[in-house]
Scaffold this active site. Structure first.
Site, PDB file in Angstrom:
ATOM      1  N   VAL A 165      37.032  16.577   1.952  1.00 15.75           N
ATOM      2  CA  VAL A 165      37.726  15.288   2.109  1.00 15.75           C
ATOM      3  C   VAL A 165      37.875  14.886   3.580  1.00 15.75           C
ATOM      4  O   VAL A 165      37.984  13.701   3.899  1.00 15.75           O
ATOM      5  CB  VAL A 165      39.120  15.281   1.429  1.00 15.75           C
ATOM      6  CG1 VAL A 165      38.991  15.439  -0.082  1.00 15.75           C
ATOM      7  CG2 VAL A 165      40.056  16.326   2.025  1.00 15.75           C
ATOM      8  N   SER A 193      55.015  17.168   0.223  1.00 15.73           N
ATOM      9  CA  SER A 193      55.691  18.468   0.137  1.00 15.73           C
ATOM     10  C   SER A 193      57.114  18.312   0.614  1.00 15.73           C
ATOM     11  O   SER A 193      57.415  17.398   1.395  1.00 15.73           O
ATOM     12  CB  SER A 193      54.974  19.491   1.022  1.00 15.73           C
ATOM     13  OG  SER A 193      55.748  20.657   1.211  1.00 15.73           O
ATOM     14  N   TYR A 226      51.810  21.389   9.069  1.00 10.08           N
ATOM     15  CA  TYR A 226      51.845  20.950   7.663  1.00 10.08           C
ATOM     16  C   TYR A 226      52.908  19.872   7.466  1.00 10.08           C
ATOM     17  O   TYR A 226      52.685  18.861   6.791  1.00 10.08           O
ATOM     18  CB  TYR A 226      52.126  22.174   6.785  1.00 10.08           C
ATOM     19  CG  TYR A 226      51.936  21.987   5.300  1.00 10.08           C
ATOM     20  CD1 TYR A 226      50.677  21.812   4.748  1.00 10.08           C
ATOM     21  CD2 TYR A 226      53.028  22.023   4.435  1.00 10.08           C
ATOM     22  CE1 TYR A 226      50.501  21.681   3.384  1.00 10.08           C
ATOM     23  CE2 TYR A 226      52.865  21.895   3.060  1.00 10.08           C
ATOM     24  CZ  TYR A 226      51.599  21.719   2.540  1.00 10.08           C
ATOM     25  OH  TYR A 226      51.436  21.591   1.180  1.00 10.08           O
ATOM     26  N   LYS A 249      52.078  16.062   6.200  1.00 11.68           N
ATOM     27  CA  LYS A 249      52.679  15.535   4.974  1.00 11.68           C
ATOM     28  C   LYS A 249      53.676  14.414   5.286  1.00 11.68           C
ATOM     29  O   LYS A 249      53.796  13.444   4.530  1.00 11.68           O
ATOM     30  CB  LYS A 249      53.369  16.663   4.196  1.00 11.68           C
ATOM     31  CG  LYS A 249      52.416  17.749   3.699  1.00 11.68           C
ATOM     32  CD  LYS A 249      51.364  17.223   2.744  1.00 11.68           C
ATOM     33  CE  LYS A 249      50.628  18.350   2.025  1.00 11.68           C
ATOM     34  NZ  LYS A 249      49.600  17.848   1.093  1.00 11.68           N
TER      35      LYS A 249
END
Length: 243
Positions: free
Chosen positions: A61, A141, A154, A158
């Protein structure tokens, strides 16, 4: 043929979403995977065992050229097919304290989550606008809404996707396209298998990890006609750990 594309659809939450959208929402499922063909084929077999249809699509992706190439080829081979649902689920973790974080650990996490959202969603958005219908669901998340130490990369990826969800939702709402984010907490999957579940459940009011199917139930609802007036939302599914 009405289709739903799930990125990172071969395992864990992605797999549960594929099975749920196939069985409950009656979509032909496009299972995207990057490297684990065996797992993708297993998911395909389980969907077919339900009496539903699916196919596997291999691409990274984060690679804009690869995404465009594979999806253009698929469109040419399936001119009557319409992708009504996109679930941007592909993601990786490269955890570690920020002070020691290597450039690649920062870049790879951002690329897959954020650029992956752009590459896949941007490919289909004009068609969705023309057909005046769509469901875009971004898997984020608890880290993206609360922030989690040891996951600055992360959490950044997100959190950015949460903001993108809100902005895009406002752009496309008039055309009956909804854009929502789903923010799981601790869910029992391969990704969380190495965590100390006994210790962590002490922090969770529900006193357990969630199941992938519980997340898939929420996604299936957001992908349905019933959720037409819900857009720009980030829905937490975390057993009460954060709201």
């Amino acid at each position: 043929m009405k289709c739903a594309l799930v990125t990172g659809g071969s395992r864990g939450i992605g797999k549960a979403i594929c099975l749920k959208l196939a069985s409950e929402n009656a979509y032909h499922i496009l299972i995207n995977y990057q490297s684990n063909k065996e797992a993708a084929l297993q998911t395909l077999a389980e969907i077919e065992a339900l009496g539903a249809t699916a196919e596997i699509l291999k691409f990274d992706v984060a690679d804009h050229e690869a995404v465009n190439k594979v999806l253009h080829t698929w469109k040419e081979n399936n001119p009557q097919a319409v992708v009504e649902v996109i679930v941007n689920n592909a993601g990786i973790t490269r955890d570690g304290l920020f002070m020691w974080m290597q450039p690649e650990d920062w870049k790879s996490v951002i690329d897959i989550t954020l650029n992956g959202f752009y590459n896949v969603t941007n490919f289909f958005i004009q068609e969705m606008l023309r057909s005046k219908y769509g469901r875009i669901i971004n898997m984020v998340s608890v880290s993206g809404v609360k922030g989690t130490p040891g996951q600055t990369n992360y959490s950044a990826a997100k959190g950015a996707l949460v903001a993108a969800t809100k902005a895009l939702a406002q752009e496309v709402a008039k055309r009956k396209i909804t854009v929502n984010a789903v923010a799981p907490g601790f869910i029992r999957t391969d990704m969380t298998a190495d965590l100390d579940e006994k210790e962590l459940i002490k922090m969770i009011p529900a006193n357990r990890f969630g199941e992938a199917e519980e997340v898939a139930n929420l996604v299936a609802f957001l992908a349905s006609d019933k959720a037409g007036y819900i857009t720009g939302e980030t829905i937490n599914i975390n057993g009460g750990i954060y709201s």
